[in-house]
Design a protein around this motif. Structure first.
Motif, PDB file in Angstrom:
ATOM      1  N   LEU A 104       0.823  -0.695   0.247  1.00 44.71           N
ATOM      2  CA  LEU A 104       0.281  -0.331   0.254  1.00 44.71           C
ATOM      3  C   LEU A 104       0.811   1.109   0.198  1.00 44.71           C
ATOM      4  N   VAL A 105       2.084   1.194   0.528  1.00 42.91           N
ATOM      5  CA  VAL A 105       2.690   2.653   0.886  1.00 42.91           C
ATOM      6  C   VAL A 105       3.334   2.812  -0.408  1.00 42.91           C
ATOM      7  N   GLU A 106       3.691   1.760  -0.896  1.00 39.98           N
ATOM      8  CA  GLU A 106       4.984   1.178  -1.492  1.00 39.98           C
ATOM      9  C   GLU A 106       3.596   2.355  -3.766  1.00 39.98           C
ATOM     10  N   PHE A 107       2.569   1.723  -3.573  1.00 39.27           N
ATOM     11  CA  PHE A 107       1.489   2.569  -4.734  1.00 39.27           C
ATOM     12  C   PHE A 107       1.368   3.563  -4.163  1.00 39.27           C
ATOM     13  N   ARG A 108       0.535   4.241  -3.033  1.00 37.39           N
ATOM     14  CA  ARG A 108       0.981   5.121  -2.890  1.00 37.39           C
ATOM     15  C   ARG A 108       2.078   6.682  -3.291  1.00 37.39           C
ATOM     16  N   ALA A 109       3.432   5.729  -2.618  1.00 38.64           N
ATOM     17  CA  ALA A 109       4.774   7.037  -3.871  1.00 38.64           C
ATOM     18  C   ALA A 109       3.666   7.153  -5.207  1.00 38.64           C
ATOM     19  N   MET A 111       1.154   6.664  -6.790  1.00 39.08           N
ATOM     20  CA  MET A 111       0.195   7.786  -7.136  1.00 39.08           C
ATOM     21  C   MET A 111       1.063   9.040  -6.539  1.00 39.08           C
ATOM     22  N   GLN A 112       1.560   9.587  -5.538  1.00 40.34           N
ATOM     23  CA  GLN A 112       2.547  10.373  -5.430  1.00 40.34           C
ATOM     24  C   GLN A 112       3.121  10.971  -6.364  1.00 40.34           C
ATOM     25  N   ALA A 113       4.099  10.507  -7.099  1.00 37.02           N
ATOM     26  CA  ALA A 113       4.602  10.824  -8.209  1.00 37.02           C
ATOM     27  C   ALA A 113       4.040  11.027  -9.484  1.00 37.02           C
ATOM     28  N   LYS A 114       2.761  10.705  -9.347  1.00 36.35           N
ATOM     29  CA  LYS A 114       1.683  10.820 -10.529  1.00 36.35           C
ATOM     30  C   LYS A 114       0.833  12.047  -9.950  1.00 36.35           C
ATOM     31  N   ARG A 115       0.579  12.725  -9.404  1.00 32.21           N
ATOM     32  CA  ARG A 115      -0.210  14.054  -9.268  1.00 32.21           C
ATOM     33  C   ARG A 115       0.994  14.762  -9.050  1.00 32.21           C
ATOM     34  N   ASP A 116       2.263  15.098  -8.412  1.00 29.33           N
ATOM     35  CA  ASP A 116       3.009  15.555  -8.154  1.00 29.33           C
ATOM     36  C   ASP A 116       3.560  16.016 -10.428  1.00 29.33           C
ATOM     37  N   ALA A 117       3.629  15.236 -10.150  1.00 22.99           N
ATOM     38  CA  ALA A 117       3.767  15.338 -12.256  1.00 22.99           C
ATOM     39  C   ALA A 117       2.932  16.330 -13.019  1.00 22.99           C
ATOM     40  N   ALA A 118       1.679  15.913 -12.678  1.00 25.84           N
ATOM     41  CA  ALA A 118       0.274  16.068 -13.371  1.00 25.84           C
ATOM     42  C   ALA A 118       0.257  18.186 -12.341  1.00 25.84           C
ATOM     43  N   GLU A 119       1.398  17.696 -11.241  1.00 24.55           N
ATOM     44  CA  GLU A 119       0.743  19.284 -10.924  1.00 24.55           C
ATOM     45  C   GLU A 119       1.983  20.035 -11.881  1.00 24.55           C
ATOM     46  N   GLN A 120       3.528  20.120 -11.165  1.00 26.73           N
ATOM     47  CA  GLN A 120       4.032  20.302 -12.775  1.00 26.73           C
ATOM     48  C   GLN A 120       3.901  20.823 -14.081  1.00 26.73           C
ATOM     49  N   ALA A 121       2.767  19.900 -14.285  1.00 23.05           N
ATOM     50  CA  ALA A 121       2.281  20.479 -16.157  1.00 23.05           C
ATOM     51  C   ALA A 121       1.393  20.965 -16.032  1.00 23.05           C
ATOM     52  N   GLY A 122       0.783  21.004 -14.876  1.00 25.33           N
ATOM     53  CA  GLY A 122      -0.289  22.058 -14.998  1.00 25.33           C
ATOM     54  C   GLY A 122      -1.844  21.788 -15.532  1.00 25.33           C
ATOM     55  N   ASP A 123      -1.422  20.565 -15.064  1.00 25.35           N
ATOM     56  CA  ASP A 123      -3.199  19.214 -15.675  1.00 25.35           C
ATOM     57  C   ASP A 123      -3.669  19.359 -13.876  1.00 25.35           C
ATOM     58  N   ASP A 124      -5.101  19.280 -13.840  1.00 22.52           N
ATOM     59  CA  ASP A 124      -5.604  19.496 -12.692  1.00 22.52           C
ATOM     60  C   ASP A 124      -5.829  17.474 -11.964  1.00 22.52           C
ATOM     61  N   THR A 125      -4.775  18.186 -10.769  1.00 20.12           N
ATOM     62  CA  THR A 125      -5.429  17.232  -9.536  1.00 20.12           C
ATOM     63  C   THR A 125      -6.534  16.708  -9.388  1.00 20.12           C
ATOM     64  N   THR A 126      -7.542  16.806  -9.621  1.00 21.21           N
ATOM     65  CA  THR A 126      -8.772  16.322  -8.553  1.00 21.21           C
ATOM     66  C   THR A 126      -9.061  15.162  -8.528  1.00 21.21           C
ATOM     67  N   ASP A 127      -8.337  14.086  -9.325  1.00 16.37           N
ATOM     68  CA  ASP A 127      -9.711  13.156  -9.605  1.00 16.37           C
ATOM     69  C   ASP A 127      -7.952  12.445  -9.306  1.00 16.37           C
ATOM     70  N   LEU A 128      -6.776  12.789  -9.014  1.00 19.45           N
ATOM     71  CA  LEU A 128      -5.316  12.088  -8.443  1.00 19.45           C
ATOM     72  C   LEU A 128      -5.497  12.223  -6.694  1.00 19.45           C
ATOM     73  N   ASP A 129      -6.179  13.638  -6.344  1.00 22.09           N
ATOM     74  CA  ASP A 129      -6.517  13.905  -5.498  1.00 22.09           C
ATOM     75  C   ASP A 129      -7.070  13.140  -4.152  1.00 22.09           C
ATOM     76  N   ALA A 130      -8.375  12.157  -4.943  1.00 22.26           N
ATOM     77  CA  ALA A 130      -9.247  11.655  -4.807  1.00 22.26           C
ATOM     78  C   ALA A 130      -8.803  10.075  -4.541  1.00 22.26           C
ATOM     79  N   VAL A 131      -7.394   9.825  -5.579  1.00 22.22           N
ATOM     80  CA  VAL A 131      -6.775   8.367  -5.401  1.00 22.22           C
ATOM     81  C   VAL A 131      -6.403   7.934  -4.455  1.00 22.22           C
ATOM     82  N   LEU A 132      -5.405   9.444  -3.801  1.00 18.63           N
ATOM     83  CA  LEU A 132      -4.297   9.616  -2.977  1.00 18.63           C
ATOM     84  C   LEU A 132      -5.229   9.740  -1.737  1.00 18.63           C
ATOM     85  N   SER A 133      -6.775  10.464  -1.733  1.00 15.11           N
ATOM     86  CA  SER A 133      -7.094   9.981   0.345  1.00 15.11           C
ATOM     87  C   SER A 133      -7.505   8.781   0.203  1.00 15.11           C
ATOM     88  N   GLY A 134      -8.397   8.511  -0.919  1.00 17.76           N
ATOM     89  CA  GLY A 134      -8.930   6.644  -0.486  1.00 17.76           C
ATOM     90  C   GLY A 134      -7.988   5.903  -0.133  1.00 17.76           C
TER      91      GLY A 134
END
Length: 537
Positions: A104-109, A111-134
Motif C-alpha cells: 500500500l505504501v509503495e502504491f501510494r508513492a 500515485m504521489q509521483a503521478k500527482r506531482d507530475a500532473a501538478e508540474q505540467a499544469g494539469d487538473d489533479t482533482t481525480d488524483l487527489d481523490a485517489v490519494l485520499s482513498g
C-alpha cells in the motif's frame, strides 16, 4: 393493603403513594442498570443475523445517568490506581509491518509521483487527489496509524522567546524513561514516591464562600477568558514539567470547579520532584492567546454583518468584506500583543504520596470526586452563587471561544469556515453552555504512557473478571465482525423502555445471586482448609 385506584381513598393519600415507574428507576439504579439505554442494531457479518441490543448510555453519550456515571468513575479510579506507582516501564513496541502494508505504501508513492507530475505540467489533479485520499483511508484500515505524509496544513508559528515578566526554567537532559526515582531507607527497603499537585487560577477579586464580595469590581472578563483557555495552560505546565524533570513525566489529572466557579487542576504525577521546583514551574508557566483583538465592538444589536454567498460576511453599512480569520491573523505583526495571557495563581499544593497508603486512596477518590457532575452542577451556595454563575455566563456570551466562534463577527472578523446564519451571542459550543461555564476541554487528562491501557481495555479487564467469576468464557471477538446502526424511533422491534429495564434488572439480580453463591462457596472452602490445618496441628 390499599389500592391506588380505589376512589374511596382521599386524594392526598393516593398522591403520597410512589409512582411505579419511579420505583422501577430507583431499583434499576440500585442494581447498577442504565436507566437510559440506547437501542442499537447489531449486524453480525459472519452469520448475517441482526439483533437489537441495549447499550448503556454512558458508552455512547455524555450522559448523567447515575449508574453509568458511577461506572465510569470507578473505571477512572482503577485507571488512576494502576498507573500511578508503576515500577516497570510501560513500553509499547509497534508490531512488525506486513507485506500488504508495504504494498500500500509503495502504491501510494507511485500515485504521489503521478500527482506531482500532473501538478508540474499544469494539469487538473482533482481525480488524483481523490485517489490519494482513498489510499490514505486504506492505509489506516490496514492497521497503520497516522498519515504517510503527516499534516498537510502549514502551522502558523510565532517567536518562542519567553516573556520578560516570566522567570526562566532550568532544563535537564532528557532520559528515556517514564519512571521516577527510587529511594532506599536505612533498613534496605525501597520506596518509589509520587506526587499529588493542585493548581489554581489567580484571583479576580475578593470572594466569600465562593461569591464575590463586590461583583462590580470582580474581573469577570478575565475569569471567562481564563476558563476558555485553561486546557492550554495545563498543556504548557506539562511541557515545562518534563523539561525540568528530565524524564517523560506521566500524569492522571482531573479538572474540577472551585466554589468561585473557576476551574482548577488536581494532578497525580508518577515520580517526584522537590516542592520548590514544582512551585517554580507553576510560576514560570503561561499561555499566550495569539488571536485578533476582541476589545472594540464593531457590530451589535440590529447592526450586524450580512452574508454574501461569494464573499462571505460584509459590513452592512459600507458593503466592505470583513477580513477572514487567516487575514486577521496575518495582520498581527511582530509588535502585536496577545489577546490574553493566562497564568496560574500563587496557591500551589504539592503532596508526596506512597503506593498502597491511605493517602494514595484518598487522593484517587478526590481526583474522581466531581467526574459525575458538570461544572455548573456543583452550585450549592444558594441564590447568591447562582447569581454569580449567571454573571459569569453573561461575561462568556460574547467572548470568542475558538477560531470558528460566531462571536468574531461582533469584532469585525469572519470566523474560520464562516457560513450563513452566524450571529454573535449564538455560539452553540460547549464552552458557552451554562453547565460548563467556559471550560470546554476534557475533564479527565491522562498521559499516553500512564497505565499502558486505554479506558476500553480497563473496561475489558472488569468484564473479564466478572465473566470468569460467573464461569463464562470471555472470547475476544473480531472488532470488524459487527456493524452497529442506530434504531429509528418507534421501531416495532424495540420493547418499551420499562420492559427493557425490567429485563436488565432481572439479569443483574441473576448475576449477583450467582456471585454471592460463588463467594459463599469460596468462603466455605477457606474455612474447611483452616479446620484441616487445625486438626493437623
Amino acid at each position: 393493603m390499599t389500592h391506588p385506584h380505589d376512589r374511596a381513598l382521599p386524594r392526598a393519600v393516593r398522591q403520597a403513594m410512589p409512582m411505579a415507574r419511579d420505583v422501577l428507576e430507583e431499583v434499576a439504579k440500585q442494581h447498577g442498570v442504565c436507566i437510559r439505554p440506547v437501542p442499537l442494531r447489531r449486524l453480525d457479518t459472519l452469520t448475517g443475523t441482526s439483533e437489537v441490543i441495549d447499550v448503556p448510555c454512558g458508552a455512547v453519550l455524555d450522559s448523567k445517568c447515575p449508574p453509568c456515571a458511577k461506572r465510569n468513575r470507578q473505571l477512572r479510579m482503577a485507571q488512576c490506581r494502576e498507573g500511578w506507582h508503576l515500577d516497570t516501564e510501560p513500553a509499547i513496541t509497534p508490531d512488525e509491518s506486513n507485506e500488504e502494508q508495504h504494498w500500500l505504501v509503495e502504491f501510494r508513492a507511485d500515485m504521489q509521483a503521478k500527482r506531482d507530475a500532473a501538478e508540474q505540467a499544469g494539469d487538473d489533479t482533482t481525480d488524483l487527489d481523490a485517489v490519494l485520499s482513498g489510499l490514505d483511508d486504506q492505509i489506516n484500515s490496514a492497521g497503520m496509524r497516522g498519515s504517510v505524509t503527516g499534516s498537510a496544513v502549514p502551522k502558523r508559528t510565532r517567536s518562542t522567546r519567553r516573556r520578560q515578566d516570566a522567570p526562566d526554567l532550568p532544563k535537564r537532559k532528557m532520559t528515556n524513561t517514564t519512571l521516577g526515582r527510587t529511594f532506599t531507607s536505612g533498613d534496605g527497603k525501597t520506596y518509589r514516591p509520587s506526587l499529588f499537585v493542585t493548581l489554581t487560577l489567580p484571583s479576580y477579586g475578593r470572594v466569600r464562600d465562593g461569591v464575590p464580595i463586590d461583583p462590580g469590581t470582580y474581573d469577570y472578563r478575565g475569569a471567562a477568558r481564563d476558563a476558555l483557555h485553561f486546557s492550554k495552560l495545563v498543556d504548557r505546565f506539562v511541557q515545562n514539567l518534563r523539561r525540568v524533570a528530565g524524564y517523560d513525566v506521566q500524569y492522571f489529572a482531573a479538572v474540577e470547579p472551585q466554589k468561585r466557579l473557576a476551574p482548577h487542576l488536581h494532578m497525580a504525577i508518577r515520580g517526584t520532584l522537590p516542592r520548590a521546583e514544582i512551585k517554580q514551574i507553576a510560576a514560570a508557566t503561561y499561555h499566550q492567546v495569539w488571536w485578533p483583538q476582541a476589545e472594540k465592538v464593531r457590530f451589535d444589536g440590529d447592526h450586524l454583518p450580512v452574508w454574501d454567498e461569494e464573499a462571505g460576511y460584509l459590513d452592512p453599512g459600507t458593503g466592505e468584506v470583513l477580513p477572514t480569520w487567516d487575514e486577521a491573523l496575518d495582520a498581527l505583526d511582530e509588535d502585536a500583543e496577545p489577546l490574553h495571557v493566562l497564568r496560574f495563581g500563587e496557591q500551589v499544593d504539592v503532596q508526596g504520596v506512597l503506593a498502597g497508603t491511605p493517602d494514595a486512596d484518598q487522593c484517587i477518590r478526590y481526583l474522581s470526586k466531581y467526574l459525575t457532575k458538570s461544572i455548573g452542577d456543583t452550585l450549592d451556595g444558594g441564590q447568591t452563587q447562582r447569581e454569580h454563575a449567571a454573571r459569569m455566563v453573561d461575561a462568556l456570551r460574547y467572548e470568542p471561544c475558538s477560531p470558528t466562534c460566531p462571536n468574531w463577527l461582533r469584532y469585525g472578523v469572519q470566523p474560520k469556515n464562516a457560513k450563513a446564519g452566524m450571529a454573535p451571542g449564538r455560539c452553540r459550543s460547549k464552552a458557552h453552555k451554562p453547565e460548563h461555564l467556559g471550560y470546554a476541554g476534557r475533564r479527565v487528562l491522562v498521559s499516553r504512557k500512564w497505565s499502558n491501557k486505554t479506558l476500553a481495555e480497563h473496561k475489558q479487564d472488569r468484564r473479564t473478571w466478572v465473566l470468569e467469576a460467573l464461569g463464562q468464557t470471555d472470547e475476544p471477538t473480531d472488532p470488524h465482525r459487527y456493524i452497529w446502526r442506530p434504531v429509528p424511533a418507534g421501531d416495532a422491534n424495540v420493547p418499551p423502555l420499562a420492559v427493557r429495564l425490567l429485563r436488565s434488572v432481572h439479569e443483574r439480580q441473576r448475576w449477583r445471586a450467582h456471585l454471592r453463591e460463588l463467594e459463599a462457596r469460596a468462603a466455605g472452602q477457606d474455612l474447611s482448609a483452616i479446620e484441616d490445618m487445625g486438626r493437623a496441628a
